[in-house]
Design an enzyme around this catalytic site. Structure first.
Site, PDB file in Angstrom:
ATOM      1  N   SER A 147      50.301  36.963  41.131  1.00 57.55           N
ATOM      2  CA  SER A 147      48.973  36.879  41.745  1.00 57.55           C
ATOM      3  C   SER A 147      48.633  35.424  42.029  1.00 57.55           C
ATOM      4  CB  SER A 147      47.922  37.471  40.812  1.00 57.55           C
ATOM      5  OG  SER A 147      46.634  37.080  41.258  1.00 57.55           O
TER       6      SER A 147
ATOM      7  N   MET B 268      44.286  49.267  36.582  1.00 52.16           N
ATOM      8  CA  MET B 268      43.758  47.965  36.146  1.00 52.16           C
ATOM      9  C   MET B 268      43.717  47.939  34.617  1.00 52.16           C
ATOM     10  SD  MET B 268      43.233  46.130  38.797  1.00 52.16           S
ATOM     11  CE  MET B 268      42.544  44.740  37.858  1.00 52.16           C
TER      12      MET B 268
ATOM     13  N   HIS C  86      50.989  38.953  45.367  1.00 50.61           N
ATOM     14  CA  HIS C  86      49.751  39.720  45.170  1.00 50.61           C
ATOM     15  C   HIS C  86      48.555  38.849  45.568  1.00 50.61           C
ATOM     16  CE1 HIS C  86      47.419  42.935  43.146  1.00 50.61           C
ATOM     17  NE2 HIS C  86      46.638  41.960  42.693  1.00 50.61           N
TER      18      HIS C  86
ATOM     19  N   MET D  13      39.131  44.005  46.289  1.00 51.63           N
ATOM     20  CA  MET D  13      38.052  44.286  45.335  1.00 51.63           C
ATOM     21  C   MET D  13      36.751  44.044  46.079  1.00 51.63           C
ATOM     22  SD  MET D  13      39.960  42.519  42.127  1.00 51.63           S
ATOM     23  CE  MET D  13      41.122  41.767  43.255  1.00 51.63           C
TER      24      MET D  13
ATOM     25  N   ASP E 221      44.518  38.683  45.763  1.00 48.58           N
ATOM     26  CA  ASP E 221      43.283  39.273  45.247  1.00 48.58           C
ATOM     27  C   ASP E 221      42.101  38.897  46.127  1.00 48.58           C
ATOM     28  OD1 ASP E 221      44.058  40.668  42.800  1.00 48.58           O
ATOM     29  OD2 ASP E 221      44.661  38.687  42.079  1.00 48.58           O
TER      30      ASP E 221
ATOM     31  N   MET F 271      38.189  39.275  46.789  1.00 46.29           N
ATOM     32  CA  MET F 271      36.958  39.637  46.062  1.00 46.29           C
ATOM     33  C   MET F 271      35.735  39.241  46.880  1.00 46.29           C
ATOM     34  SD  MET F 271      37.967  38.390  42.244  1.00 46.29           S
ATOM     35  CE  MET F 271      39.632  38.608  41.592  1.00 46.29           C
TER      36      MET F 271
ATOM     37  N   ASP G  51      48.006  45.899  36.652  1.00 46.13           N
ATOM     38  CA  ASP G  51      47.459  44.576  36.986  1.00 46.13           C
ATOM     39  C   ASP G  51      46.466  44.149  35.912  1.00 46.13           C
ATOM     40  OD1 ASP G  51      46.333  42.327  38.180  1.00 46.13           O
ATOM     41  OD2 ASP G  51      45.603  43.381  39.963  1.00 46.13           O
TER      42      ASP G  51
ATOM     43  N   HIS H 141      45.179  43.303  47.317  1.00 50.63           N
ATOM     44  CA  HIS H 141      44.307  44.068  46.410  1.00 50.63           C
ATOM     45  C   HIS H 141      42.859  43.785  46.796  1.00 50.63           C
ATOM     46  CE1 HIS H 141      43.005  44.539  41.864  1.00 50.63           C
ATOM     47  NE2 HIS H 141      42.477  45.469  42.642  1.00 50.63           N
TER      48      HIS H 141
HETATM   49  C1  DX5 Z   1      42.003  40.583  38.457  1.00 51.80           C
HETATM   50  C2  DX5 Z   1      43.070  40.553  39.497  1.00 51.80           C
HETATM   51  C3  DX5 Z   1      44.407  40.254  38.971  1.00 51.80           C
HETATM   52  C4  DX5 Z   1      44.528  38.905  38.317  1.00 51.80           C
HETATM   53  C5  DX5 Z   1      45.567  39.039  37.250  1.00 51.80           C
HETATM   54  O1  DX5 Z   1      40.844  41.039  39.046  1.00 51.80           O
HETATM   55  O2  DX5 Z   1      43.150  41.801  40.159  1.00 51.80           O
HETATM   56  O3  DX5 Z   1      45.398  40.410  39.988  1.00 51.80           O
HETATM   57  O4  DX5 Z   1      44.889  37.876  39.187  1.00 51.80           O
HETATM   58  O5  DX5 Z   1      45.594  37.888  36.504  1.00 51.80           O
HETATM   59  P1  DX5 Z   1      46.307  37.826  35.076  1.00 51.80           P
HETATM   60  O6  DX5 Z   1      47.741  38.204  35.296  1.00 51.80           O
HETATM   61  O7  DX5 Z   1      46.127  36.404  34.675  1.00 51.80           O
HETATM   62  O8  DX5 Z   1      45.597  38.806  34.189  1.00 51.80           O
HETATM   63 ZN    ZN Z   2      44.870  42.087  41.539  1.00 48.33          ZN
END
Ligand code: DX5
Ligand code: ZN
Length: 215
Positions: free
Chosen positions: A6, A133, A29, A64, A31, A33, A171, A62
């Site tokens: 990520s 998750m 990956h 969110m 993320d 948000m 994840d 991903h």
């Molecule tokens: C959290 C994200 C993850 C995050 C994981 O909301 O979806 O992808 O980056 O980070 P680690 O591996 O540090 O938990």
């Molecule tokens: Zn993620």
């Protein structure tokens, strides 16, 4: 085990170089948000598009964000290979999944830690990936929630018993310390942010994690 580092835990001022350090990864990956579905704001379509142009590793995006159906087509056009949306973020999950596939990407559905697995039962034939998750989404570097072990096992059983070929992805809080147990439970792919980019040698960490096998 497929491993998707990520970039949330990468140094954003040197994003391309950071990704090049993990170019043996199976996916990158990303993320996304929106500050509404989760209490954090990260990156969006232009970054996905540039990464797609510059790197050859496929992108596991991903989302969110609330009402992901408003943006699915644009993220696919920008270069998402897998586009994952949250079941909690839309009242029209089935429609949103169809939109992703019609746009030409593989469709994933993510479940927050408290969301029952049964939420995806009737969309199983339509998804390519189920994301469990194992932290509350929004931030990197959190601890794996122990109650999720049971959910991961149940997710594996659900996919197998329904004849689904969807990838089982996990994840949040994944590291070399727990990857063996995840592999044993039949997880196909993990996301790892802080464990990869916080290590001395992210490339070696990814390759080490890829060695995990179902025992
Ligand atoms: C959290 C994200 C993850 C995050 C994981 O909301 O979806 O992808 O980056 O980070 P680690 O591996 O540090 O938990
Ligand atoms: Zn993620």
């Amino acid at each position: 085990m497929k491993v998707a580092p990520s970039i949330l835990s990468a140094d954003f001022t040197r994003l391309y170089d950071e990704i090049m350090r993990v170019e043996d990864a199976d996916y990158i990956h990303v993320d996304v948000m929106d500050g509404r579905f989760v209490p954090n704001i990260t990156i969006g379509i232009p970054v996905v598009q540039k990464l797609h142009e510059k790197i050859s590793v496929p992108l596991d995006v991903h989302l969110m964000i609330v009402e992901p159906e408003r943006y699915t087509e644009r993220f696919v056009k920008a270069g998402a290979s897998i586009l994952t949306i949250h079941a909690e973020a839309t009242p029209h999950l089935h429609r949103a999944i169809q939109q992703i596939r019609q746009a030409g990407a593989r469709a994933g559905v993510a479940l927050n830690p408290s969301t029952p697995l049964d939420t995806v039962r009737y969309v199983l034939p339509d998804i390519d990936l189920l994301l469990i998750m194992t932290v509350n989404p929004g931030f990197g570097g959190q601890h794996f929630i122990p109650a999720m072990w049971d959910k991961i096992g149940a997710a594996r059983d659900l996919l197998d018993s329904s004849g689904s070929s969807a990838i089982l992805e996990v994840d949040g809080g994944v590291s070399p310390d727990n990857i063996g147990r995840l592999a044993s439970l039949g997880v196909d792919m993990v996301v790892a942010g802080s464990a990869v980019f916080g290590s001395d040698d992210p490339g070696t960490t990814v390759r080490l994690m890829q060695l995990a096998r179902r025992s």
